[in-house]
Each structure stands twice: as C-alpha cells, then as structure tokens.
Design a protein around this motif. Structure first.
Motif, PDB file in Angstrom:
ATOM      1  N   GLY A  46       0.790  -2.615   4.231  1.00 26.38           N
ATOM      2  CA  GLY A  46       0.147  -3.508   3.072  1.00 26.38           C
ATOM      3  C   GLY A  46      -0.447  -2.794   2.171  1.00 26.38           C
ATOM      4  N   ARG A  47      -0.448  -1.584   1.739  1.00 22.51           N
ATOM      5  CA  ARG A  47      -1.037  -0.814   0.956  1.00 22.51           C
ATOM      6  C   ARG A  47      -0.298  -0.538  -0.589  1.00 22.51           C
ATOM      7  N   ASP A  48      -0.897  -0.627  -1.550  1.00 19.19           N
ATOM      8  CA  ASP A  48      -0.075  -0.291  -2.763  1.00 19.19           C
ATOM      9  C   ASP A  48      -0.218   1.032  -2.849  1.00 19.19           C
ATOM     10  N   ASP A  49       1.288   1.417  -2.748  1.00 18.68           N
ATOM     11  CA  ASP A  49       1.550   3.174  -2.990  1.00 18.68           C
ATOM     12  C   ASP A  49       1.068   3.480  -4.441  1.00 18.68           C
ATOM     13  N   ARG A  50       1.001   3.001  -5.329  1.00 21.22           N
ATOM     14  CA  ARG A  50       0.452   3.137  -6.610  1.00 21.22           C
ATOM     15  C   ARG A  50      -0.881   3.883  -6.593  1.00 21.22           C
ATOM     16  N   GLU A  51      -1.639   3.531  -5.491  1.00 23.37           N
ATOM     17  CA  GLU A  51      -3.079   4.062  -5.324  1.00 23.37           C
ATOM     18  C   GLU A  51      -3.152   5.464  -5.059  1.00 23.37           C
ATOM     19  N   ILE A  52      -1.872   6.020  -4.409  1.00 21.06           N
ATOM     20  CA  ILE A  52      -1.963   7.463  -4.365  1.00 21.06           C
ATOM     21  C   ILE A  52      -1.369   8.243  -5.250  1.00 21.06           C
TER      22      ILE A  52
END
Length: 135
Positions: A46-52
């Motif tokens: 459930g994490r937005d991969d754009r945060e990485i």
C-alpha cells in the motif's frame, strides 16, 4: 538510500523503508525489471512507489569525441567490455552522454552516482559539465 539488486529481500526492504534505491551498472532490461518489482512490492504493502527515488551507480568515460572516450576506457583494466559500458554506463562525447542521460531519465532513473577513473584530471569534469547544461 538502499543499494542492491536482490529481488527477494533488498527490493522488499526498499519498498517498505527506503526513500531511495540504487542499482549498480544495470542494463536497461534489468532496470525495467527491478523498477517493476519495486513498484509491485510497493503496491503489495500500500505504498506509493513514486515516494522512492530511483538512482543508479555507473562508470563514466568521457572524451571530446566518442573515439577518445573509448580509447580512455580501453587503457584501464575493467569489468565490462566497451559494448557493455555503452549499455550499463556512460561512455562517449558530451553529446553522446547527454543523449544517454536523457534515455536513462526516460527509463525512470532520477539520479546517477558515477565514478570517473580519470577525474583527477580537470578535463573530464569540464566535459561532463557540458552534458549537464540545459540546452
């Protein structure tokens, strides 16, 4: 920043905890695969991969011309062939490297950590600065 290519542990750790990931000397296919896995692992938790932030570590050989850069690269023992360096790193003139940087950006790379074996000489750094200027 978590560096590594491990699909079962490292990329899952990146998905869960990291602000940035780093792949070393990836081929375009490897980058696509690893960034795809990272996206999948983020979705699973459930994490937005754009945060990485996605970064790579590569070798850089730069010269006034492509031929000069290749000549520099072939003078020093290396892990990769010239063709592999073109695929997995940066090698060439400022124009060639500028194009390669654009391609890497299109493939999802947001930052590059590079090593330049001849950077004790100012000329390669000067040439690299030409790659980074806005056109």
């Amino acid at each position: 920043l978590v560096a590594g290519k491990g699909e079962q542990v490292t990329l899952k750790l990146v998905a869960r905890y990291a602000d940035a990931c780093n792949l070393t000397h990836p081929s375009p296919e490897e980058m696509k695969h690893k960034f795809g896995l990272l996206q999948q692992y983020c979705q699973e938790i459930g994490r937005d991969d754009r945060e990485i932030q996605r970064t790579i570590y590569v070798n850089c050989w730069i010269g006034e011309t492509d031929a000069e850069a290749v000549a520099k690269a072939t003078r020093i023992p290396r892990k990769f062939t010239v063709d592999q360096m073109r695929l997995r790193g940066l090698i060439g003139s400022p124009a060639t490297i500028r194009q390669r940087l654009h391609e890497l950006e299109q493939q999802g790379v947001q930052g590059i950590i590079l090593t330049m074996p001849d950077m004790t000489n100012r000329e390669p750094l000067h040439l690299l600065s030409h790659c980074l200027k806005k056109q």
